[in-house]
Design a protein around this motif. Sequence first.
Motif, mmCIF file in Angstrom:
data_model
loop_
_atom_site.group_PDB
_atom_site.id
_atom_site.type_symbol
_atom_site.label_atom_id
_atom_site.label_comp_id
_atom_site.label_asym_id
_atom_site.label_seq_id
_atom_site.Cartn_x
_atom_site.Cartn_y
_atom_site.Cartn_z
ATOM 1 N N TRP A 1 -18.679 -6.561 38.340
ATOM 2 C CA TRP A 1 -17.670 -5.615 37.607
ATOM 3 C C TRP A 1 -16.189 -5.966 37.225
ATOM 4 O O TRP A 1 -15.281 -6.885 38.521
ATOM 5 N N ILE A 2 -15.682 -5.764 35.906
ATOM 6 C CA ILE A 2 -14.978 -6.393 36.062
ATOM 7 C C ILE A 2 -14.115 -5.770 35.874
ATOM 8 O O ILE A 2 -13.646 -4.515 35.810
ATOM 9 N N THR A 3 -12.849 -5.478 36.583
ATOM 10 C CA THR A 3 -11.565 -4.392 36.749
ATOM 11 C C THR A 3 -10.301 -4.848 36.512
ATOM 12 O O THR A 3 -9.213 -4.423 36.641
ATOM 13 N N ASP B 1 -22.855 -4.304 28.297
ATOM 14 C CA ASP B 1 -21.822 -4.504 27.923
ATOM 15 C C ASP B 1 -20.992 -6.140 28.319
ATOM 16 O O ASP B 1 -21.519 -6.302 29.203
ATOM 17 N N THR B 2 -20.647 -6.297 27.177
ATOM 18 C CA THR B 2 -20.196 -7.852 27.215
ATOM 19 C C THR B 2 -19.067 -8.520 27.664
ATOM 20 O O THR B 2 -18.190 -8.162 26.681
ATOM 21 N N PHE B 3 -18.746 -9.038 28.224
ATOM 22 C CA PHE B 3 -17.808 -10.236 29.236
ATOM 23 C C PHE B 3 -17.363 -11.101 28.570
ATOM 24 O O PHE B 3 -17.964 -11.657 28.637
ATOM 25 N N TRP B 4 -16.405 -11.824 27.530
ATOM 26 C CA TRP B 4 -15.607 -12.312 27.126
ATOM 27 C C TRP B 4 -14.690 -12.560 26.828
ATOM 28 O O TRP B 4 -14.106 -11.814 26.830
HETATM 29 C C1 WT7 Z 1 -10.113 -9.600 28.010
HETATM 30 C C2 WT7 Z 1 -10.292 -11.021 26.905
HETATM 31 C C3 WT7 Z 1 -14.068 -11.342 23.560
HETATM 32 C C4 WT7 Z 1 -13.505 -10.198 22.598
HETATM 33 C C5 WT7 Z 1 -12.862 -9.308 22.712
HETATM 34 C C6 WT7 Z 1 -11.712 -9.802 23.205
HETATM 35 C C7 WT7 Z 1 -11.240 -8.049 28.658
HETATM 36 C C8 WT7 Z 1 -12.883 -8.172 27.231
HETATM 37 C C9 WT7 Z 1 -14.808 -7.049 28.221
HETATM 38 C C10 WT7 Z 1 -15.671 -5.898 29.109
HETATM 39 C C11 WT7 Z 1 -14.273 -6.444 30.471
HETATM 40 C C12 WT7 Z 1 -13.506 -6.938 28.901
HETATM 41 C C13 WT7 Z 1 -10.654 -8.927 29.914
HETATM 42 C C14 WT7 Z 1 -10.871 -10.354 28.912
HETATM 43 N N1 WT7 Z 1 -12.763 -7.683 28.446
HETATM 44 N N2 WT7 Z 1 -14.646 -7.426 27.175
HETATM 45 N N3 WT7 Z 1 -16.727 -6.545 28.458
HETATM 46 N N4 WT7 Z 1 -15.533 -6.151 30.027
HETATM 47 N N5 WT7 Z 1 -12.772 -6.353 29.682
HETATM 48 O O1 WT7 Z 1 -10.747 -10.986 23.631
HETATM 49 O O2 WT7 Z 1 -8.164 -10.212 23.025
HETATM 50 O O3 WT7 Z 1 -9.743 -12.411 24.747
HETATM 51 O O4 WT7 Z 1 -9.385 -10.599 25.962
HETATM 52 O O5 WT7 Z 1 -10.337 -8.670 27.440
HETATM 53 O O6 WT7 Z 1 -9.778 -7.832 30.511
HETATM 54 O O7 WT7 Z 1 -10.291 -11.594 29.582
HETATM 55 P P1 WT7 Z 1 -9.339 -11.015 24.189
#
Ligand code: WT7
Length: 682
Positions: A544-546, A444-447
């Motif tokens: 945990w990203i909320t 589960d990749t957050f970025w």
């Molecule tokens: C936002 C960034 C990164 C590529 C796609 C989106 C949310 C992204 C997760 C995850 C929870 C996530 C966040 C972030 N987000 N991945 N794995 N778990 N939230 O890129 O359009 O720049 O959006 O997407 O809110 O800030 P983006």
Amino acid sequence: MIPDQAPKEDVFHCNEDLKKESHIPSFERYKELYINSIENPDEFWGAIAKDFFWKTKHTGRFLDYNFDVTKGEIFIKCMEGATTNICYNLLDRNVHEKKLGDKIAFFWEGNEPGDDLTVTYRELLQKVCQFANVLKSQGVKKGDRVSIYMPMVVELVVAMLACVRIGAVHSIVFAGFSAESLCERIIDSQCSLLITADGFYRGDKLINLKLLADEALQKCRDKGFPVKKSIMLKHLSKEPEGVVGSQSPPAKRVCPDLEVPWNPDVDLCWHSLMKEASDQCEPEWCESEDPLFILYTSGSTGKPKGVLHTVSGYLLYAATTFKLVFDHQNDDVYWCTADIGWITGHSYITYGPLANGATSVLFEGLPTYPDVSRMWEIVDKYRVTKFYTAPTAIRLLMKYGSEPVQKYKRKSLKVLGTVGEPINPEAWQWYYSVVGDGRCPIVDTFWQTETGGHVMTPLPAATPMKPGSATFPFFGVVPAILNESGEELEGPSEGYLVFKQPWPGVMRTVYGNHERFETTYFKKFPGYYVTGDGCRRDKDGYYWITGRIDDMLNVSGHLLSTAEVESALVEHKAVAEAAVVSRPHPVKGESLYCFVTLTDGVAYNQALEAELRKQVREKIGAIATPDYIQNAPGLPKTRSGKIMRRVLRKIACDEKDLGDVSTLADSSVVEELFRNRCRTTA
Ligand code: WT7
């Protein structure tokens, strides 16, 4: 911060077979490397940089930066003094040094089943060199910005890497965006050239891309910014006779009725230009901090921000995250279902995979066309080993049950990934047990567009998983959780997710507006990069990203700002005021709930509502189409006239407990809005 030992209970572990071949086979190994990446970044990244080609070596520190606005301008510099070319590293190095010329770079799978082709590394290099020469022949030079508005075809990768080869800066605009959005982005980054295509199919829907591109160019002209040339790829219409090295589209794709207007002063044919172009092209050697690309992302003020990434840091980061997060092995077949028009496609279809000499699937179509088994059919067809998609796609397919998945074997799958938004545990479980047969770890990749690559993520063989948690930081990333007054919280806690120091792939600026870069990411808490996301840390140290804590919302993994939708609505003459809030949605994650106050004397009806929807679609794109529009003769405001969005969010979700509304000027407005709230979408 990171626990010495991974928890043993309530977690999912990867299987032993995967551990055997993994780059990082244990939590202990992850932790050891992580500490080294923070304490000795020069050593850590320096070892990684050895895998790549540098025309000249870097001098001085690996990373130099200031993250504190009170101490002066924010800057991040990586590998200063080094020169390289990313295209050379992605293609020439793989073909000549690593002898991967005959390896397949992409299995292209078209919208229609049966419409497919393959491209090897050697063929890709040849096409990229040719197109780089085409760009040069059109006067494109190092540092010039080039806008790309194309469907998911191999030529999109060719166009982007051709820019990279000559040091031009690509600005890719997702082909689902409107003409207006394209125009805004072309002008903001002052692009001298546009690359587009005649059209494409999304499922059975024809998108006439050339018409949209022309409309955008006309708008640019009207605003005093004439783009000199536009190069058009023929994807649906038949190619000119005798074109070397390219195939005519198969019968089922040819669309003879397609309308392709042609303006000889501006328009150029991709194929005719390619026919003339040599396939030899010396790469342009670029400095580490030269701009690589601009990619727009929504901003909370409504105006999109041109996120700028630069050469060396981005290359290292995209390459390393790809290798370790998907545990890349040479015989892998990797598939990321994102569109290259988003950062996921930039980092994990083009740059990361090609930097590792990987074989990927490049898919033009939709998960539901011609039926909801399409993804699994493709997995079996190419024996996909690593599969990366968005929670919204999983939730969509989950609705159809396990039968369409189980029609296919999926035996090749080893690692599954998600990106774009938090994944709810129910969707995680379905992905894990039905799609992965309980055999494949889920990363589960957050970025963010801004981070360039994964920043919080499990590593498949090292990190025990908890459904819905992005677990721990990637190498070089130092997260912290802050409270409202900017104090770092220790142990289990919840607050603002921030980062304390840069990693190589973090964005460098907002194109043309460094002040906005500083204000958006560094002003709120001096000394930290502020993500805009909320975050919780549990007793085991898992993150945990909320979700977003600003005026942004996430529809199907795409960020939108409420302000941009509001301004699209108020541009309609019938609308006096608009306020947009998020309402949870079972498939899309969040949906757009819009309150509109009409101008005096205008009556609210279905026709107007349809017009408003169309208006937003045309201004921004289909992803921003409002789900709910409510006629709001009055909006809840404070005595000072500020719209109380918090109250509107409650109305949208039908939550009667409004909290403290003592600042509300007129409470009868709220009752009225509750009475007339929308229950169903259009
Ligand atoms: C936002 C960034 C990164 C590529 C796609 C989106 C949310 C992204 C997760 C995850 C929870 C996530 C966040 C972030 N987000 N991945 N794995 N778990 N939230 O890129 O359009 O720049 O959006 O997407 O809110 O800030 P983006």
